[in-house]
Design a protein around this motif. Structure first.
Motif: not given
Length: 317
Positions: A30-37, A46-50
């Motif tokens: 929701d924050e950076c828009g990165t698609m995460l597997f 559930k923490v964005c890796t980016q």
């Protein structure tokens, strides 16, 4: 003939051999828009890796990462009246409950469990924001009381993870009565001299913030969590002024003295182990798979092992 072999037949085979790809393999930050597997995201709690944005996590998944070996025992919570006010808006209240139960797989908005973290026994409770916004109803009040009673009976600390949009409107005044009920439950812990640690996650608002979520001995928050009573939009519309950047976010509240620390979910378990053992007056936790620090060694057994050792003294007389 070549046209049929080279084009038509491969085309037909590709149509009938096409595999359906599940829609839940990827999640968008929701924050950076990165698609995460999804598997990578789940392994990272559930923490964005980016950008390290903290997404919502279920209480069950949180407990699996919190307790030693992911092992915990659920504590029974008394069930309240299902629909005391016979409330109905666009749907009947019981229908909303059934929909939430089906989508989350949980009975209600709070899960209570007991187990060990760093070989230290605790009782833990966590709210599920995906269950009707984690709203505080009679069940949540019963859950906190059950957790407090269990902690007092076993003389264990209580760790609570809050995530709520406030009181549950479908239960009216009965939901608001959970504020004094849970306050009394927390007082039981204080009188028993047991630690009560609150981890505020995104979002923690309304009557939850005005009661048990801000009564802890130590208050921790996840990064960028919204923590407030009334939301920023409501305040802006009321005072007709622009609020400061990051107002009511965890870092802002930490700078203004309302929180003790802001900790990433990836480091939360380690910090909680340190805090619990410190508040209980115990020695630091033993890292790795070793016997419990509280395990008492029998002197006779220890002497027997030493006498049976084949090693000789390094400096004989």
């Amino acid at each position: 003939m070549n046209w049929i072999n080279n084009y038509v037949r491969p085309r037909i085979n590709s149509i009938f051999s096409r595999r359906e790809v599940p829609e839940n393999l990827w999640s968008k930050c929701d924050e950076c828009g990165t698609m995460l597997f999804h598997r990578e995201l789940s392994d990272n709690l559930k923490v964005c890796t980016q950008c390290e944005h903290h997404m919502n996590i279920t209480p069950r998944d949180r407990f699996k990462s919190l307790f030693d070996g992911g092992i915990f025992i659920e504590i029974d919570v008394p069930s309240p009246l299902s629909d005391p006010l016979h409330f109905r808006d666009q749907k009947k209240y019981p229908d909303r409950l059934k929909t939430a139960q089906k989508s989350t797989g949980e009975n209600e908005a709070m899960l209570v469990a007991e187990g060990e973290i760093g070989r230290t026994p605790i009782v833990a409770a966590a709210q599920d924001f995906s269950f009707m916004g984690g709203s505080m109803g009679m069940y949540v009040g019963n859950a906190i009381i059950a957790a407090a009673k269990r902690a007092v009976d076993l003389k264990r600390p209580l760790i609570l993870f809050s995530a709520a949009g406030g009181a549950r409107m479908q239960e009216g005044i009965l939901s608001l009565m959970q504020m004094p009920r849970t306050t009394v439950a927390i007082q039981m812990l204080k009188e028993a001299n047991l630690p009560y640690i609150v981890v505020l996650t995104h979002p923690t608002t309304g009557g939850v913030t005005a009661s048990y979520a801000m009564l802890g001995d130590v208050h921790i928050a996840e990064p960028n969590a919204l923590i407030c009573f009334a939301g920023p939009r409501v305040i802006e519309q009321t005072i007709r002024e622009k609020l400061p950047e990051g107002f009511q976010r965890a870092e802002y509240l930490l700078d203004h003295g309302m929180l003790d620390m802001v900790v990433s979910r990836l480091k939360m378990r380690g910090e909680l182990i340190k805090l619990v053992r410190l508040l209980l007056g115990l020695s630091p936790a033993v890292i790795a798979d070793l016997p419990s620090p509280e395990l008492e060694v029998d002197p006779a057994e220890e002497k027997k092992k030493l006498s049976a050792s084949p090693e000789k003294e390094a400096h004989p007389k």
